[in-house]
Design an enzyme around this catalytic site. Structure first.
Site, PDB file in Angstrom:
ATOM      1  N   HIS A   1      -3.214   0.450  -3.666  1.00 50.79           N
ATOM      2  CA  HIS A   1      -4.011   0.948  -2.543  1.00 50.79           C
ATOM      3  C   HIS A   1      -4.235  -0.178  -1.530  1.00 50.79           C
ATOM      4  O   HIS A   1      -3.939  -1.356  -1.810  1.00 50.79           O
ATOM      5  CB  HIS A   1      -5.327   1.498  -3.063  1.00 50.79           C
ATOM      6  CG  HIS A   1      -5.146   2.442  -4.219  1.00 50.79           C
ATOM      7  ND1 HIS A   1      -5.052   3.799  -4.068  1.00 50.79           N
ATOM      8  CD2 HIS A   1      -5.004   2.202  -5.559  1.00 50.79           C
ATOM      9  CE1 HIS A   1      -4.871   4.373  -5.258  1.00 50.79           C
ATOM     10  NE2 HIS A   1      -4.842   3.409  -6.177  1.00 50.79           N
TER      11      HIS A   1
ATOM     12  N   ARG B   1       0.850  -1.189   0.000  1.00 50.65           N
ATOM     13  CA  ARG B   1       0.000   0.000   0.000  1.00 50.65           C
ATOM     14  C   ARG B   1       0.888   1.242   0.000  1.00 50.65           C
ATOM     15  O   ARG B   1       1.986   1.243   0.559  1.00 50.65           O
ATOM     16  CB  ARG B   1      -0.904   0.034   1.232  1.00 50.65           C
ATOM     17  CG  ARG B   1      -1.941   1.156   1.146  1.00 50.65           C
ATOM     18  CD  ARG B   1      -2.638   1.423   2.463  1.00 50.65           C
ATOM     19  NE  ARG B   1      -3.553   2.557   2.320  1.00 50.65           N
ATOM     20  CZ  ARG B   1      -4.087   3.229   3.336  1.00 50.65           C
ATOM     21  NH1 ARG B   1      -3.796   2.890   4.568  1.00 50.65           N
ATOM     22  NH2 ARG B   1      -4.903   4.232   3.118  1.00 50.65           N
ATOM     23  N   HIS B   2       0.421   2.306  -0.616  1.00 50.32           N
ATOM     24  CA  HIS B   2       1.164   3.565  -0.678  1.00 50.32           C
ATOM     25  C   HIS B   2       1.375   4.158   0.719  1.00 50.32           C
ATOM     26  O   HIS B   2       0.757   3.739   1.699  1.00 50.32           O
ATOM     27  CB  HIS B   2       0.422   4.572  -1.571  1.00 50.32           C
ATOM     28  CG  HIS B   2      -0.969   4.863  -1.099  1.00 50.32           C
ATOM     29  ND1 HIS B   2      -1.253   5.665  -0.007  1.00 50.32           N
ATOM     30  CD2 HIS B   2      -2.185   4.429  -1.556  1.00 50.32           C
ATOM     31  CE1 HIS B   2      -2.552   5.737   0.180  1.00 50.32           C
ATOM     32  NE2 HIS B   2      -3.153   4.985  -0.748  1.00 50.32           N
TER      33      HIS B   2
END
Length: 623
Positions: free
Chosen positions: A550, A364-365
């Site tokens: 995401h 995930r970012h």
């Protein structure tokens, strides 16, 4: 004190009478410490120096068990050193990464010579003498090379020691047990079974083949100086879990423990009924005190991390007797275990290459700026004429140029300063883990492309590997604001902003194919098709495919590989909410069984607390 313990204490006290005072004991007695507590401190610190014992006594000033006559438990191990130890440690790390932790990871590489036994504190010096006598007696016949033969079963993997070398090693163990019985009045049980060096124990059966492949990659031709090492442990906490403190913690209540980074805490899983959620009750190894502590301030440690090394006897026919004695004398001044050699990145990569596995790491970012400053974040950092400025240190220093101006960042926010920091920490940890990234795919969202770039920079791969932007792994558009898909940066804009983008990559889903407010099934189908193409795009690669997307991608991009059906929509939403910034999932292809498996990620998650905004004007005296 229980009746049995009182009798034991009396027995110990009587045996102390009439004995000469050891040199290490004199300075402690001169400071006023009782004989039994001074001896206890020396035994607990490996009888290295009076200074270490003194520190132990000061730390245990409030230890309720300080006067209890509870002896240490001791064991004798045959331990490899040098290049062989390095290769075994590489196997330890790689087997944990690929197949998760098993029981073998709780202890360092060793061959058990004598099982754990008790020895009274005042007789520990006699154990050292027993070790020296046994070593000297068998030195001339100890094998110049210990042959190791790989043995594998459904729950055990290790090296067996056979033939005449095994007989000599057993004779050494028997000699030590006899000498310890005579000199230290101990009941020692030498190992009479098959001598073995365990590589893996109680692992998942489907990991057996992978572990065997890793084990066969260990070169056994390396020279090795074997040492017989005497270790001790606190017998009270044998069946407890061991935690290691990661952060400092100052108690807020009298029933809480003080934590310093590196402290070890013993936790009995059966005695946690009193603790609230997120808290545990434990006993500090450093102080001996019991109390509550926040569990998220700790991490699981290995059983042997709390063991104390006392003395070791090094077998070597390559050096003369005098140099061996000098080495032995030097080792007696050190209570540390054999030096942990630095990881050789090239060696680890060579070990990884022996097992041709394709892997997918979904990340995930990092923290996005609107996650901290809310939906109105853009208004907080925009001047009336539409220029960007930095109102808080957690806003990024600058924003990349977009053809339609700063307004397009509203629904495509960048990373915050903390998000940039998180991404760099993750990249640095991946570099340290020795993982080999072969290709990188990112969602077209700016925060994902930024995270991918920062990770590649820390891996020193920002120039070698181009980022392939894949719109098919973009967030579920139902969760995006507005009735249209967000205005995302074009490949040309990303290149202009100094992102190393692969403009030749043909995505599974072009950006124009993203539909606003898509159904859950449409989202799942899109991610499934995208991850299948991503894997098939790299047919020859046996390294790790990095997907930066995401939080939802940790589920939607791994379940298709694992052959699992989509979660129920409600469960999916609940699952995604719990995924932190830089959360990771790691999948590995098992070609032998024709399937993918979920394994431990190569690095751990970064955990941190909230930090409220501060306005100095509110703190001016008189206002």
């Amino acid at each position: 004190m229980a009746a049995g313990e009182t009798q034991l204490y009396a027995k110990v006290s009587n045996k102390l009478k009439g004995r000469s005072t050891p040199l290490l004991l004199e300075p402690l007695l001169a400071m006023g410490f009782p004989v039994h507590t001074a001896l206890k401190a020396l035994a607990a610190t490996g009888r290295k120096t009076a200074e270490e014992a003194l520190v132990w006594l000061h730390d245990h000033g409030n230890d309720p068990s300080l006067d209890d006559p509870i002896p240490q438990e001791y064991a004798l191990f045959l331990c490899p050193t040098g290049p062989l130890l390095e290769k075994l440690q590489e196997f330890w790390r790689e087997s944990k990464r690929q197949c998760a932790k098993n029981r073998a990871h709780e202890v360092f590489p060793h061959v058990t010579l004598c099982d754990f036994f008790t020895c009274e504190d005042q007789r520990v010096e006699c154990l050292y003498e027993a070790l020296k006598r046994a070593g000297d007696r068998l030195l001339g016949s100890f094998p110049t090379a210990v042959p190791l033969a790989l043995h594998s079963s459904i729950s055990y993997l290790g090296f067996f020691v056979n033939g005449s070398p095994a007989d000599v090693i057993r004779e050494f163990a028997m000699t030590f047990a006899t000498e310890a019985s005579l000199l230290a009045d101990c009941s020692v049980k030498p190992c009479t079974k098959q001598l073995h060096l365990t590589l893996a124990h109680k692992f998942y059966p489907h990991h057996q083949r992978t572990l065997e492949q890793l084990a066969r990659a260990i070169p056994l031709g390396h020279s090795c100086q074997w040492t017989a090492a005497l270790y001790s442990r606190d017998m009270r906490f044998v069946h407890y879990q061991t935690l290691r403190a990661l952060f400092q913690y100052k108690p807020q209540n009298v029933d809480e423990l003080t934590l310093s980074p590196g402290d070890y805490i013993f936790v009995d899983p059966t005695q946690q009924d009193e603790a609230s959620e997120g808290w545990v009750i434990g006993i500090s190894q450093r102080t001996g005190c019991r109390g509550f502590l926040p569990e998220n301030y700790t991490d699981r440690a290995s059983e042997s991390d709390t063991w104390v090394k006392h003395r070791m006897y090094t077998f070597s026919l390559a050096t003369d007797l005098n140099s061996r004695k000098d080495s032995e004398a030097s080792s007696r001044c050190s209570g540390e275990f054999l030096p942990q050699t630095a990881r050789s990145l090239s060696s680890l990569q060579a070990l990884q290459a022996t097992v041709a596995r394709k892997s997918v790491l979904v990340v995930r970012h990092g923290e996005r700026v609107d996650q901290i400053f809310g939906k109105s974040w853009l208004q907080q950092c925009s001047t009336p004429d539409g220029k960007y400025y930095r109102p808080d240190l957690n806003f990024p220093c600058s924003l990349p140029r977009r053809s339609r101006g700063i307004k397009d960042f509203e629904n495509d926010p960048p990373l915050s300063s903390c998000g940039i920091f998180q991404s760099r920490i993750a990249g640095d940890a991946l570099l340290d883990s020795g993982i080999r990234i072969s290709s990188v795919f990112a969602s077209p969202a700016l925060r994902c492309v930024q995270t991918a770039k920062l990770i590649l920079e820390e891996l020193k791969l920002e120039k070698q590997i181009k980022i392939r932007v894949e719109p098919g792994i973009f967030e579920w558009t139902k969760w995006e604001a507005g009735k249209t898909t967000p205005s995302l940066m074009s490949l040309e804009e990303l290149k202009e902003a100094n992102f190393n983008i692969d403009t030749d990559y043909r995505p599974a889903f072009p950006l124009s194919a993203l539909m606003p407010a898509e159904s859950y099934q449409e989202y799942v189908d899109r991610c499934t098709a995208s991850v299948v193409q991503i894997v098939n795009t790299c047919p020859q690669d046996t390294g790790v495919i990095l997907i930066v997307s995401h939080g939802s991608a940790l589920d939607s991009c791994t379940r298709p590989l694992l052959g699992l059906p989509p979660r129920e929509c409600g469960d999916f939403a609940q699952f995604v909410r719990k995924i932190p910034s830089l959360g990771m999932c790691f999948c590995e292809e098992n070609k032998e069984e024709g399937k993918w498996e979920l394994v431990n990620p190569p690095v751990k998650t970064l955990t941190h607390g909230a930090n409220a905004a501060f306005n100095w004007r509110n703190w001016i005296s008189g206002n």
